[in-house]
Enzyme design. Structure first.
Site, short mmCIF file in Angstrom:
data_model
loop_
_atom_site.label_atom_id
_atom_site.label_comp_id
_atom_site.label_asym_id
_atom_site.label_seq_id
_atom_site.Cartn_x
_atom_site.Cartn_y
_atom_site.Cartn_z
N HIS A 63 -46.80 12.66 -4.55
CA HIS A 63 -47.44 11.48 -5.14
C HIS A 63 -46.47 10.31 -5.05
O HIS A 63 -45.30 10.47 -4.67
CB HIS A 63 -47.90 11.75 -6.56
CG HIS A 63 -46.81 12.02 -7.55
ND1 HIS A 63 -45.98 13.13 -7.48
CD2 HIS A 63 -46.37 11.33 -8.65
CE1 HIS A 63 -45.12 13.12 -8.48
NE2 HIS A 63 -45.33 12.03 -9.20
N ASP A 67 -39.75 8.44 -8.59
CA ASP A 67 -38.79 9.55 -8.59
C ASP A 67 -39.12 10.61 -7.54
O ASP A 67 -38.36 11.57 -7.36
CB ASP A 67 -38.67 10.18 -9.99
CG ASP A 67 -39.99 10.72 -10.52
OD1 ASP A 67 -41.03 10.07 -10.31
OD2 ASP A 67 -39.98 11.79 -11.17
N HIS A 141 -52.50 14.50 -12.66
CA HIS A 141 -51.39 13.62 -12.99
C HIS A 141 -51.94 12.21 -13.15
O HIS A 141 -53.12 11.95 -12.90
CB HIS A 141 -50.30 13.71 -11.92
CG HIS A 141 -48.98 13.15 -12.35
ND1 HIS A 141 -48.40 13.48 -13.56
CD2 HIS A 141 -48.12 12.29 -11.75
CE1 HIS A 141 -47.24 12.85 -13.67
NE2 HIS A 141 -47.06 12.11 -12.59
N ASP A 212 -46.06 16.73 -9.68
CA ASP A 212 -46.18 16.61 -11.14
C ASP A 212 -47.61 16.94 -11.56
O ASP A 212 -48.58 16.49 -10.94
CB ASP A 212 -45.83 15.19 -11.59
CG ASP A 212 -44.36 14.88 -11.40
OD1 ASP A 212 -43.62 15.74 -10.92
OD2 ASP A 212 -43.96 13.75 -11.75
N HIS A 270 -38.03 19.75 -12.11
CA HIS A 270 -38.48 18.49 -12.73
C HIS A 270 -38.18 18.54 -14.24
O HIS A 270 -39.05 18.35 -15.08
CB HIS A 270 -39.97 18.26 -12.46
CG HIS A 270 -40.40 16.83 -12.61
ND1 HIS A 270 -40.90 16.32 -13.80
CD2 HIS A 270 -40.42 15.80 -11.75
CE1 HIS A 270 -41.21 15.04 -13.64
NE2 HIS A 270 -40.93 14.70 -12.40
#
Length: 314
Positions: A63, A67, A141, A212, A270
């Site tokens: 995505h 980060d 997410h 994520d 993560h």
């Protein structure tokens, strides 16, 4: 085949963890590396690792949060400086092409290799060749986010040399043809079928790397029967509501996905910067309550993925 973790932190880098990037070492399988996500500083992490940027073949972006993305322009430029001249393919959500082309244009970067950008607009198979399949599914997410299921295709079983030798057939080109499963006509008139001289196929390995996500069906779908599942664990269980509100997962969520999907090893990554030093043990212990074969990744840590056939012999 092994996973090498270049960055295992969440949101922003800390002294212990850089932001997200994972390398899949496929040197033995295809002579290349595949990268998954490219947070800020990834190229610096690579300099301190065995990963060879010039031998990177594909890069998957889950995505477009910084980060997982902000290290990409520098890495693409450095690949040219390091002599990378083979094609590189990027996969990621819509917007990836505009981000990369804008960064390269504004900075005046010149790449010495062919760059192909594939934007993922639907779930399903996004890559397939004779050796591998890559399948993707949407996760839950704050922005469009994907997980990746890397499937190594089964390999032919071992050639039965003893059986062929007993028939008076010496090693040579015939062996190679039979190894490919072909039918061979011998000079003496005999016909040999490759399938009759091959052992059981060697099962391929399945690696799942998720972006994520909070707990969701897409994650469980991708993780089904995986040899290794890499899942985010930004928070511990006592921050369940916080994790859900920010579309992230706890270590307990990750372990539940691994357990319900029948995954082999679970690797947590993560990790929020609030979990420093021994505090990481809390995340691991929570995961192991549901899925005993769990690990917490750290920067510059590798995890080898042996073939199932080898596992069965141990």
């Amino acid at each position: 085949m092994e996973l090498y973790f270049l960055g295992t932190g969440a949101g922003m880098p800390s002294k212990q963890r850089n932001v997200t990037s994972i390398a899949l070492n496929l040197l033995d399988e295809r002579g290349t590396y595949w990268l998954f996500d490219c947070g800020e500083g990834t190229q610096q992490q690579i300099l301190n690792s065995p990963v060879k940027l010039g031998r990177t073949e594909m890069l998957f972006i889950s995505h477009l949060h910084g980060d997982h993305l902000y290290g990409l322009p520098g890495l693409l430029s450095s690949r040219s400086y390091l002599g990378g001249d083979t094609p590189l393919t990027l996969y990621g959500p819509p917007g990836l092409k505009r981000f990369v082309e804008t960064a390269l244009e504004v900075s005046g970067a010149h790449l010495t290799y062919s760059l192909n950008i594939v934007e993922i607009d639907q779930e399903g198979v996004i890559f397939e060749d004779p050796s591998f399949i890559v399948e993707t599914a949407r996760l839950e997410h704050r922005i469009e986010c994907f997980g990746f299921r890397i499937i190594e295709k089964d390999q032919p079983g071992k050639l039965m040399h003893d059986k062929l030798a007993a028939l008076g057939i010496p090693a040579g080109p015939v062996y190679g043809q039979l190894k490919q499963g072909l039918t061979v006509q011998l000079e003496d008139g005999r016909t040999l079928h490759g399938a009759d001289y091959l052992g059981a196929p060697i099962p391929g390995r399945i690696v799942v790397i998720l972006g994520d996500t909070r707990y969701c069906q897409g994650a469980e779908y991708l993780a089904r029967g995986a040899d290794v599942l890499v899942h985010e664990a930004t928070f511990a269980m006592d921050k369940q509501e916080l994790a859900y509100s920010f579309d992230h997962a706890t270590s307990h969520d990750a372990a539940k996905i691994a357990r319900d999907a029948g995954a082999g090893a679970l690797i947590l990554t993560h990790i929020s910067s609030r979990y420093q030093g021994d505090a990481v043990t809390e995340l691991l212990q929570e995961a192991q309550q549901l899925h005993a074969n769990s690990y917490v990744a750290k920067d510059f840590w590798n995890f080898e993925i042996p073939r199932k056939a080898f596992l069965n012999e141990m």
